[in-house]
Scaffold this motif. Structure first.
Motif, PDB file in Angstrom:
ATOM      1  N   ASP A  20      -3.081   3.358   1.465  1.00 38.42           N
ATOM      2  CA  ASP A  20      -2.240   2.239   1.023  1.00 38.42           C
ATOM      3  C   ASP A  20      -0.923   2.199   1.792  1.00 38.42           C
ATOM      4  OD1 ASP A  20      -4.133   1.396  -0.771  1.00 38.42           O
ATOM      5  OD2 ASP A  20      -3.148   2.293  -2.528  1.00 38.42           O
ATOM      6  N   HIS A  21      -0.322   3.363   2.021  1.00 38.36           N
ATOM      7  CA  HIS A  21       0.933   3.420   2.769  1.00 38.36           C
ATOM      8  C   HIS A  21       0.732   3.018   4.228  1.00 38.36           C
ATOM      9  CE1 HIS A  21       2.721   5.429  -0.692  1.00 38.36           C
ATOM     10  NE2 HIS A  21       3.900   5.133  -0.141  1.00 38.36           N
ATOM     11  N   LYS A  22      -0.406   3.412   4.803  1.00 42.66           N
ATOM     12  CA  LYS A  22      -0.698   3.012   6.178  1.00 42.66           C
ATOM     13  C   LYS A  22      -0.816   1.498   6.290  1.00 42.66           C
ATOM     14  CE  LYS A  22      -3.090   7.194   7.701  1.00 42.66           C
ATOM     15  NZ  LYS A  22      -4.399   7.749   8.081  1.00 42.66           N
ATOM     16  N   HIS A  23      -1.516   0.877   5.331  1.00 41.58           N
ATOM     17  CA  HIS A  23      -1.658  -0.573   5.345  1.00 41.58           C
ATOM     18  C   HIS A  23      -0.302  -1.250   5.144  1.00 41.58           C
ATOM     19  CE1 HIS A  23      -5.944  -0.801   5.743  1.00 41.58           C
ATOM     20  NE2 HIS A  23      -6.160  -0.047   4.658  1.00 41.58           N
ATOM     21  N   TRP A  24       0.505  -0.734   4.248  1.00 43.02           N
ATOM     22  CA  TRP A  24       1.840  -1.298   4.015  1.00 43.02           C
ATOM     23  C   TRP A  24       2.701  -1.174   5.276  1.00 43.02           C
ATOM     24  CZ3 TRP A  24       6.530   1.334   4.170  1.00 43.02           C
ATOM     25  CH2 TRP A  24       7.638   0.583   3.788  1.00 43.02           C
ATOM     26  N   LYS A  57       1.678  -0.843   8.355  1.00 39.39           N
ATOM     27  CA  LYS A  57       1.135  -1.710   9.388  1.00 39.39           C
ATOM     28  C   LYS A  57       1.569  -3.154   9.160  1.00 39.39           C
ATOM     29  CE  LYS A  57      -3.185  -2.979  11.641  1.00 39.39           C
ATOM     30  NZ  LYS A  57      -4.626  -2.811  11.686  1.00 39.39           N
ATOM     31  N   SER A  58       1.593  -3.618   7.924  1.00 40.40           N
ATOM     32  CA  SER A  58       2.026  -4.992   7.649  1.00 40.40           C
ATOM     33  C   SER A  58       3.519  -5.158   7.916  1.00 40.40           C
ATOM     34  CB  SER A  58       1.685  -5.393   6.215  1.00 40.40           C
ATOM     35  OG  SER A  58       2.418  -4.624   5.289  1.00 40.40           O
ATOM     36  N   VAL A  59       4.322  -4.118   7.613  1.00 41.33           N
ATOM     37  CA  VAL A  59       5.752  -4.189   7.899  1.00 41.33           C
ATOM     38  C   VAL A  59       5.983  -4.228   9.407  1.00 41.33           C
ATOM     39  CG1 VAL A  59       7.918  -2.893   7.777  1.00 41.33           C
ATOM     40  CG2 VAL A  59       6.508  -3.132   5.742  1.00 41.33           C
ATOM     41  N   GLY A 105       3.840  -5.276  11.626  1.00 37.66           N
ATOM     42  CA  GLY A 105       3.349  -6.576  12.086  1.00 37.66           C
ATOM     43  C   GLY A 105       4.371  -7.673  11.848  1.00 37.66           C
ATOM     44  N   LEU A 106       5.030  -7.625  10.699  1.00 38.56           N
ATOM     45  CA  LEU A 106       6.081  -8.599  10.408  1.00 38.56           C
ATOM     46  C   LEU A 106       7.243  -8.438  11.378  1.00 38.56           C
ATOM     47  CD1 LEU A 106       7.110 -10.839   8.548  1.00 38.56           C
ATOM     48  CD2 LEU A 106       8.054  -9.060   7.074  1.00 38.56           C
TER      49      LEU A 106
END
Length: 125
Positions: free
Chosen positions: A22-26, A28-30, A32-33
Motif C-alpha cells: 500500500d505504501h509503495k502504491h501511495w 508511486k502515485s505521489v 507520479g503527481l
C-alpha cells in the motif's frame, strides 16, 4: 502451539507485506503527481520564455523606432546628421549602462544565503 505461533508469524508477514505494498502504491502515485506537475511547469516555463522573447523583441523595436523618430524630428528642425547620430549613440550607450547596473544589482540581491541560513543556522548565530 508451534502451529499457532507459526501462523501468527505468517499473518504478521502478510500484514506487513500488504502495508508495504500500500505504501509503495501511495508513494508511486505521489511521485507520479510530482512528475506531472514538473511537466506542466516545464511546458509553462517554455511558453513563458517564448512570450518574453516576443516582448523583448517588441520593446527593442519600439526603442529603436523612438530613437529614429527623434532623429527624423531633429533632422527636420535642421540639426546635423552627425550630431543626431552621436546623440542617438550616446543615448543608447547610457541606456545600456543603466540596464547593466540593474542586472548587476539584481544578481547581487539573488543570494541564497538567507534561505540556507534559515534552514541550517550558522555557528555564529
Amino acid at each position: 502451539m508451534e502451529t499457532s505461533s507459526h501462523s501468527d508469524s505468517d499473518k504478521e508477514t502478510a500484514d506487513l507485506s500488504v502495508v508495504l505494498n500500500d505504501h509503495k502504491h501511495w508513494f508511486k502515485s505521489v511521485l507520479g503527481l510530482g512528475a506531472l506537475e514538473a511537466k506542466l511547469w516545464v511546458a509553462s516555463g517554455a511558453q513563458l520564455l517564448a512570450l518574453m522573447c516576443g516582448v523583448i523583441f517588441l520593446l527593442l523595436t519600439t526603442w529603436l523606432l523612438i530613437i529614429a523618430t527623434s532623429a527624423v524630428i531633429a533632422w527636420s528642425y535642421g540639426f546635423s546628421l552627425v550630431g543626431i547620430l552621436a546623440t542617438a549613440t550616446l543615448v543608447t550607450f547610457v541606456s545600456a549602462m543603466v540596464l547593466l547596473y540593474l542586472v548587476r544589482r539584481t544578481l547581487k540581491n539573488m543570494g541564497f544565503t538567507r534561505t540556507l541560513d534559515a534552514i541550517i543556522p550558522s555557528q555564529e548565530e
